[in-house]
Design an enzyme around this catalytic site. Structure first.
Site, PDB file in Angstrom:
ATOM      1  N   SER A  38       0.854  -1.251   0.014  1.00 43.42           N
ATOM      2  CA  SER A  38      -0.008   0.137  -0.129  1.00 43.42           C
ATOM      3  C   SER A  38       0.869   1.173  -0.058  1.00 43.42           C
ATOM      4  O   SER A  38       1.726   1.338  -0.774  1.00 43.42           O
ATOM      5  CB  SER A  38      -0.907   0.030   1.184  1.00 43.42           C
ATOM      6  OG  SER A  38      -1.975   0.833   1.138  1.00 43.42           O
ATOM      7  N   ASP A 162      -5.746  -3.630  -2.625  1.00 40.87           N
ATOM      8  CA  ASP A 162      -4.759  -2.992  -1.434  1.00 40.87           C
ATOM      9  C   ASP A 162      -4.085  -4.164  -1.047  1.00 40.87           C
ATOM     10  O   ASP A 162      -4.571  -5.098  -0.556  1.00 40.87           O
ATOM     11  CB  ASP A 162      -5.429  -2.416  -0.529  1.00 40.87           C
ATOM     12  CG  ASP A 162      -4.778  -1.521   0.254  1.00 40.87           C
ATOM     13  OD1 ASP A 162      -3.590  -1.935   0.681  1.00 40.87           O
ATOM     14  OD2 ASP A 162      -5.068  -0.367   0.889  1.00 40.87           O
TER      15      ASP A 162
END
Length: 305
Positions: A38, A162
């Site tokens: 991320s 993510d």
């Protein structure tokens, strides 16, 4: 010995890692590979493309000028389309793509000075997907695409979102890539003492942090090599992962805290030689309250008390 820097996700709270990176490199600790999830993946790639003081200066400026609208732009039309099922996300990724592009001078992940690996999550299997080559911007978009907020990224037949969902601290992925000594750079900071969460967003953020913290603690316990968990600074107020206005302060605190920790724990002038503490942190590092330690993970046949 193969040294890896592993960078946790955390949206705006990953800014603290820029200060950590500077302190580590100032001490002479340099990685053979870098792995991130991320927002930590953005720091990983930006650092690995130019692991110098000048490169860190540029990364610092990227964080300082970033704002929520650059990452999570809210548009009534997009929100309505997403909430009514006409879209796969509430926002468009265009502004996030532009922000990422402004911080990169490479095209392919293989172009970095230090080998870099970006972790995303495969939406079909829920497993981590390690991206080591191909367009860097697409890889970073995939690793930062919060499901429902940003659209998934298609890559080689996979729909990716993510990376924090499957490997918020991708230490096991780093070891699979050959790391024998790992420096974990956490991101999430929490105030001291913990205030009671109030409001929908703070409660959601606190709950997600708890869930990711449990997964990360399990991954840290499963690591086979030597693990150095870099401490995160303690703060007195709540920090919102969607609020980017405190990046400069986080970077400064991250640098000062890491520099002091290294000074306290370095056993000799040589880099990468820290005193061993044969146990896991007593506090969850993902929540930003760890004081920093060296983790020597137990073998399967060992019994710790």
């Amino acid at each position: 010995m193969t040294v890896a820097f592993v960078l946790q996700g955390g949206a705006s709270l990953a800014a603290v890692q820029v200060g950590m990176l500077r302190a580590l490199t100032e001490t002479g600790i340099r990685p053979d590979l870098v792995v991130g999830s991320s927002a930590g993946a953005l720091n990983a790639v930006a650092f690995a493309q130019d692991p110098t003081s000048n490169g860190l200066d540029q990364l610092r400026q990227l964080w300082i000028r970033a704002r929520r609208g650059d990452v999570f732009p809210l548009c009534p039309l997009s929100l309505t389309a997403g909430l009514t099922g006409f879209r796969d996300s509430l926002t468009e990724p265009d502004r996030l793509r532009a922000l990422i592009e402004s911080g990169l001078r490479i095209h392919d992940l293989q172009d970095t000075t230090i080998p870099t690996h970006v972790v995303a999550t495969d939406t079909h299997t829920g497993s981590p997907a390690v991206l080591s080559e191909g367009p860097a911007v697409d890889a970073l978009l995939a690793s930062a695409s919060i499901p429902g907020i940003l659209p998934p990224v298609e890559r080689n037949g996979q729909l990716l979102v993510d990376g924090s969902l499957s490997a918020d601290i991708p230490i096991l992925q780093a070891e699979a890539l050959g790391a024998t000594t790992t420096y974990v750079l956490p991101s999430l900071l929490t105030p001291t003492p913990h205030p009671r969460a109030a409001g929908a967003l703070p409660i959601l953020i606190r709950t997600v942090a708890m869930l990711l913290g449990r997964t990360s603690a399990s991954d840290l316990a499963a690591a086979r090599g030597k693990v150095h968990v870099v401490p995160t600074p303690q703060v007195r107020r709540g920090l919102n992962p969607l609020d980017f206005r405190h990046a400069a302060e986080q970077i400064r605190l991250g640098h000062d805290t890491t520099r002091n920790w290294l000074a306290d724990h370095t056993a000799s002038p040589g880099p990468q030689r820290l005193n061993d503490v044969p146990r896991l942190p007593t506090r969850n590092p993902v929540r930003g309250t760890n004081r920093g330690c060296v983790v020597t993970p137990r073998r399967v046949d060992e019994d710790w008390t």
